[in-house]
Design a protein around this motif. Sequence first.
Motif, PDB file in Angstrom:
ATOM      1  N   HIS A  86      -1.079  27.604  15.156  1.00  0.00           N
ATOM      2  CA  HIS A  86      -1.183  28.416  13.982  1.00  0.00           C
ATOM      3  C   HIS A  86      -2.611  28.484  13.342  1.00  0.00           C
ATOM      4  O   HIS A  86      -3.289  27.449  13.470  1.00  0.00           O
ATOM      5  CB  HIS A  86      -0.405  27.573  12.823  1.00  0.00           C
ATOM      6  N   SER A  87      -3.179  29.524  12.934  1.00  0.00           N
ATOM      7  CA  SER A  87      -4.285  29.613  12.496  1.00  0.00           C
ATOM      8  C   SER A  87      -4.131  30.314  11.072  1.00  0.00           C
ATOM      9  O   SER A  87      -3.440  31.143  10.774  1.00  0.00           O
ATOM     10  CB  SER A  87      -5.083  30.819  13.306  1.00  0.00           C
ATOM     11  N   PHE A  88      -4.843  29.628  10.078  1.00  0.00           N
ATOM     12  CA  PHE A  88      -4.676  30.206   8.648  1.00  0.00           C
ATOM     13  C   PHE A  88      -6.156  29.720   8.012  1.00  0.00           C
ATOM     14  O   PHE A  88      -6.823  28.993   8.705  1.00  0.00           O
ATOM     15  CB  PHE A  88      -3.665  29.528   8.035  1.00  0.00           C
ATOM     16  N   VAL A  89      -6.320  30.312   6.732  1.00  0.00           N
ATOM     17  CA  VAL A  89      -7.467  29.787   6.057  1.00  0.00           C
ATOM     18  C   VAL A  89      -6.958  29.110   4.832  1.00  0.00           C
ATOM     19  O   VAL A  89      -6.128  29.448   4.046  1.00  0.00           O
ATOM     20  CB  VAL A  89      -8.331  31.042   5.697  1.00  0.00           C
ATOM     21  N   ILE A  90      -7.832  27.951   4.557  1.00  0.00           N
ATOM     22  CA  ILE A  90      -7.464  27.318   3.382  1.00  0.00           C
ATOM     23  C   ILE A  90      -8.635  27.637   2.387  1.00  0.00           C
ATOM     24  O   ILE A  90      -9.777  27.683   2.698  1.00  0.00           O
ATOM     25  CB  ILE A  90      -7.543  25.773   3.605  1.00  0.00           C
TER      26      ILE A  90
ATOM     27  N   LEU B 285     -10.552  29.314  -4.075  1.00  0.00           N
ATOM     28  CA  LEU B 285     -10.911  30.461  -4.776  1.00  0.00           C
ATOM     29  C   LEU B 285     -12.341  30.677  -4.828  1.00  0.00           C
ATOM     30  O   LEU B 285     -12.626  31.421  -5.322  1.00  0.00           O
ATOM     31  CB  LEU B 285     -10.135  30.358  -6.032  1.00  0.00           C
ATOM     32  N   GLU B 286     -12.962  29.719  -4.312  1.00  0.00           N
ATOM     33  CA  GLU B 286     -14.514  29.698  -4.233  1.00  0.00           C
ATOM     34  C   GLU B 286     -15.030  29.894  -2.873  1.00  0.00           C
ATOM     35  O   GLU B 286     -16.097  30.307  -2.614  1.00  0.00           O
ATOM     36  CB  GLU B 286     -15.338  28.636  -4.936  1.00  0.00           C
ATOM     37  N   ALA B 287     -14.543  28.973  -2.070  1.00  0.00           N
ATOM     38  CA  ALA B 287     -14.980  29.173  -0.603  1.00  0.00           C
ATOM     39  C   ALA B 287     -13.749  28.834   0.220  1.00  0.00           C
ATOM     40  O   ALA B 287     -12.786  28.564   0.045  1.00  0.00           O
ATOM     41  CB  ALA B 287     -15.959  28.036  -0.352  1.00  0.00           C
ATOM     42  N   ASP B 288     -13.995  29.580   1.512  1.00  0.00           N
ATOM     43  CA  ASP B 288     -12.896  29.635   2.453  1.00  0.00           C
ATOM     44  C   ASP B 288     -13.074  28.781   3.915  1.00  0.00           C
ATOM     45  O   ASP B 288     -14.234  28.698   4.002  1.00  0.00           O
ATOM     46  CB  ASP B 288     -12.466  30.879   3.220  1.00  0.00           C
ATOM     47  N   PHE B 289     -11.997  28.058   4.457  1.00  0.00           N
ATOM     48  CA  PHE B 289     -12.373  27.349   5.626  1.00  0.00           C
ATOM     49  C   PHE B 289     -11.237  27.672   6.489  1.00  0.00           C
ATOM     50  O   PHE B 289     -10.073  27.474   6.310  1.00  0.00           O
ATOM     51  CB  PHE B 289     -12.556  25.936   5.443  1.00  0.00           C
ATOM     52  N   PRO B 290     -11.431  28.051   7.632  1.00  0.00           N
ATOM     53  CA  PRO B 290     -10.356  28.296   8.886  1.00  0.00           C
ATOM     54  C   PRO B 290      -9.685  26.939   9.278  1.00  0.00           C
ATOM     55  O   PRO B 290     -10.611  26.217   9.516  1.00  0.00           O
ATOM     56  CB  PRO B 290     -11.234  29.064   9.785  1.00  0.00           C
ATOM     57  N   VAL B 291      -8.458  27.127   9.671  1.00  0.00           N
ATOM     58  CA  VAL B 291      -7.885  25.961  10.169  1.00  0.00           C
ATOM     59  C   VAL B 291      -7.122  26.381  11.386  1.00  0.00           C
ATOM     60  O   VAL B 291      -6.251  27.377  11.425  1.00  0.00           O
ATOM     61  CB  VAL B 291      -6.778  25.118   8.993  1.00  0.00           C
ATOM     62  N   GLN B 292      -6.885  25.406  12.512  1.00  0.00           N
ATOM     63  CA  GLN B 292      -5.938  25.627  13.416  1.00  0.00           C
ATOM     64  C   GLN B 292      -5.291  24.462  13.558  1.00  0.00           C
ATOM     65  O   GLN B 292      -5.531  23.264  13.315  1.00  0.00           O
ATOM     66  CB  GLN B 292      -6.713  25.815  14.857  1.00  0.00           C
TER      67      GLN B 292
END
Length: 146
Positions: free
Chosen positions: A72-76, A79-86
């Motif tokens: 699964h890939s998603f972004v956390i 609301l100021e910065a994003d970080f991709p997660v696997q």
Amino acid sequence: MAGLKKKQRIQFVAVAGVLLVVATLLVVFAARDAFEFFRSPSQIATDPPYEGERFRLGGLVKEGSWVKGQTHSFVITDLEADFPVQYEGIVPDLFTEGQGTIVTGQIDGDVFVATEVLAKHDEEYLPKEVADTLKDQGVFRETLEN
């Protein structure tokens, strides 16, 4: 004779003190990897973790970012910065986009590789760490309050 006993006591106290310091250092060294600290995407952007550090990353699952599959890939986002997660495995049933989540793992390159995914338990819940981080940034919405 009295001087010999005094010298032996001083040696005993010195050896005991050295052993206590060594034991304390061993405990601290062994326990340093046992703690998993919480961070938000903004905190990672401003103060990146050291390579191989395990920690908890929390925030909201960004709308439209979740790609389902074996991995699964998603972004956390906070609301100021994003970080991709696997994450390889089965996500919790309550895991959805736009909801609060906390993942445990470490950064590999530019991606957070999660070993555990925790999801909210009802529609009003937001993990305390995530809510506190959003409040600190001034972007907390009352509808998200737990």
